[in-house]
Design an enzyme around this catalytic site. Structure first.
Site, short mmCIF file in Angstrom:
data_model
loop_
_atom_site.label_atom_id
_atom_site.label_comp_id
_atom_site.label_asym_id
_atom_site.label_seq_id
_atom_site.Cartn_x
_atom_site.Cartn_y
_atom_site.Cartn_z
N ASP A 257 -71.73 -11.33 -72.18
CA ASP A 257 -71.03 -12.11 -71.15
C ASP A 257 -71.71 -11.84 -69.81
OD1 ASP A 257 -68.84 -13.37 -69.55
OD2 ASP A 257 -67.82 -13.40 -71.47
N GLY A 279 -77.23 -12.15 -71.45
CA GLY A 279 -75.91 -12.26 -70.85
C GLY A 279 -75.71 -13.60 -70.19
N HIS A 280 -74.64 -13.68 -69.38
CA HIS A 280 -74.28 -14.93 -68.73
C HIS A 280 -74.60 -14.91 -67.25
CE1 HIS A 280 -71.16 -15.94 -72.13
NE2 HIS A 280 -72.40 -15.77 -72.57
N GLY A 281 -75.42 -13.95 -66.81
CA GLY A 281 -75.87 -13.95 -65.44
C GLY A 281 -75.03 -13.09 -64.52
#
Length: 462
Positions: A257, A279-281
């Site tokens: 995430d 991940g999602h940054g």
């Protein structure tokens, strides 16, 4: 240097003919963005550490082994940790030691303060969580190791905090839609605390979020490694909520995430030398869920490498919320194979059902992206998907150079005003300069939110 930058920018704007955008107002706004800087490395202070062998040491060593901890990875060492904590917390200048070369099984536990002062938690071994969700104490359904109401405490060491999360991930409805949707614990939580330092630890395989900083002031995190598989659901790396004066330095984060997530009632957040991926940054949000109020202000990231992430620099809000995100600067960031390098998404909808259009939104303004380079996996290297009713304002781009390896990168805009200077690639001509007079977000302060606002300390699964 700041004065030179503002004078140079004034000349640049005049040369490029953007006077209709309100030059003097914009220079003042940029000056405000420049005034909030990242911290230097020496701001992450080391507490004086005792010598374990010195008979003249002013520190008191409290070893969990002295309280019956087996350290074999299978015996329950929870009570030994609690007993050691009670003694260390009650004494001035004490060191709670988790020795290296051993593996301690600890159940969900809350470590309460306040402590006597200048406590050091030295984790050199491995602390591991029970791996079976069905055996988890329901009293601690959303936390594993929780530290509460502390002042001037240093957490450090070369040890590992391991959440044993694989069975939790398998039970998630995001992994298998036939599973019921429910929350899972955070590995390490520090809440309602101040003057906290966290240095050198590894946090891995959390059941859900790895490290939550909640309702704290003055927290410095340095040289921390956070790690879990790319497909582990909701495993945010470092999650900051309701906190002020938080600094992250030299952290390497790869999860399933957000590498870093910053949510409601957070201000003065500084990040430097951050590695993110997978991940999602690095995200601000999500904010505004269920018509809630969200405020995040004074955030700066200076120096990051983001590789193989689904997002790079992201601000995400739900429709229907209120509040604002303001005074944000992202600079000196290199991207490699990132799907959405720069993205503002005011239509965020992490729900199995469609989210309908609403007339209110969290306002986003005064956001600068400077010296952002690298490669994008998607066509839209920059995406500003802003609310028609509450557009994004004063978005500034400076020296952006993003390329798509197998095609042409583009910029998407909806209801966003701003301008750019220097190299802007891909072109951002869709940024408009026809500012409108929307309600002033400064009328609302973080202090007005209080404890009653739901700030989503942990993910609530769908």
């Amino acid at each position: 240097m700041e004065i030179f930058f503002v004078l140079f920018l004034s000349l640049l704007i005049t040369v490029h003919g953007i006077a209709e955008y309100g030059v003097h107002d914009k220079i003042a706004m940029l000056g405000e963005l420049e005034s909030f800087d990242t911290y230097e490395e020496d701001e992450v202070e080391d507490f004086e550490m005792p010598s374990w062998t010195s008979t003249n040491s002013a520190h008191v060593l409290v070893n969990v082994d002295s309280f019956g901890a087996a350290g074999d990875g299978t015996s329950d060492d929870t009570q030994a940790f609690l007993s050691a904590w009670k003694q260390a917390c009650s004494m001035q200048k004490s060191v709670l030691l988790v020795p290296e070369g051993r593996r301690y099984l600890v159940n969900a536990t809350r470590f309460e303060g306040p402590c006597a002062g200048r406590l050091v938690v030295q984790i050199d071994g491995t602390v591991v969580a029970p791996g079976e969700p069905n055996d988890w104490d329901p009293k601690f359904s959303r936390s594993w190791l929780n530290f509460h109401n502390l002042t001037s405490v240093l957490f450090q060491g070369k040890g590992v905090i391991d959440g044993s999360g694989s069975k939790w991930w398998a039970a998630s409805c995001k992994k298998n839609k036939t599973n019921p949707c429910k929350g899972a614990p955070t590995a390490l939580t520090i809440e309602s605390s101040s003057s906290i330092r966290v240095k050198g630890l590894t946090i891995q395989n959390s059941q859900q979020m790895h490290f939550v900083i909640s309702h704290c002031d003055s927290v410095r995190v340095s040289n921390v490694l956070v790690s879990s598989p790319e497909d582990s659901p909701n495993t945010d790396g470092i999650h900051i909520t309701g906190s002020t004066n938080v600094a992250l330095l030299d952290c390497k984060i790869g999860t399933g995430d957000d590498c870093v997530s910053i949510v409601n009632a957070s201000s003065s957040i500084k990040m430097k030398k951050i590695y993110c991926g997978p991940g999602h940054g690095i995200s601000i949000g999500s904010l505004g869920k269920d018509n809630s109020t969200g405020i995040v202000t004074k955030v700066v990231l200076s120096g990051a490498f983001i590789r193989g992430a689904s997002n790079g620099l992201r601000i995400k809000t739900w429709q229907g919320g209120s509040g604002y995100v303001k005074a944000v600067r992202f600079e000196n960031v290199m991207m490699e194979d990132v799907a959405n390098p720069i993205i503002i998404d005011q239509f965020y909808c992490d729900s199995p059902n469609a989210c309908g259009n609403q007339s209110t939104a969290v306002q986003i303004s005064q956001v600068m992206y400077r010296n952002i380079t690298g490669t994008t996996k998607s066509k839209e290297a920059m995406k500003f998907a802003c609310s028609d009713s509450v557009p994004c304002r004063n978005i500034v781009l400076s020296n952006i150079d993003l390329h798509k390896k197998d095609g042409t990168a583009e910029t998407y805009c909806n209801s966003v005003t701003g301008f750019g200077f220097g190299t802007i690639n891909p072109s951002a001509d869709c940024l408009t300069s026809n500012d409108k007079d929307y309600s002033n977000p400064d009328d609302m302060k973080i202090s007005q939110l209080g404890e009653s606002i739901e700030d989503h300390i942990v993910h609530t699964e769908l």
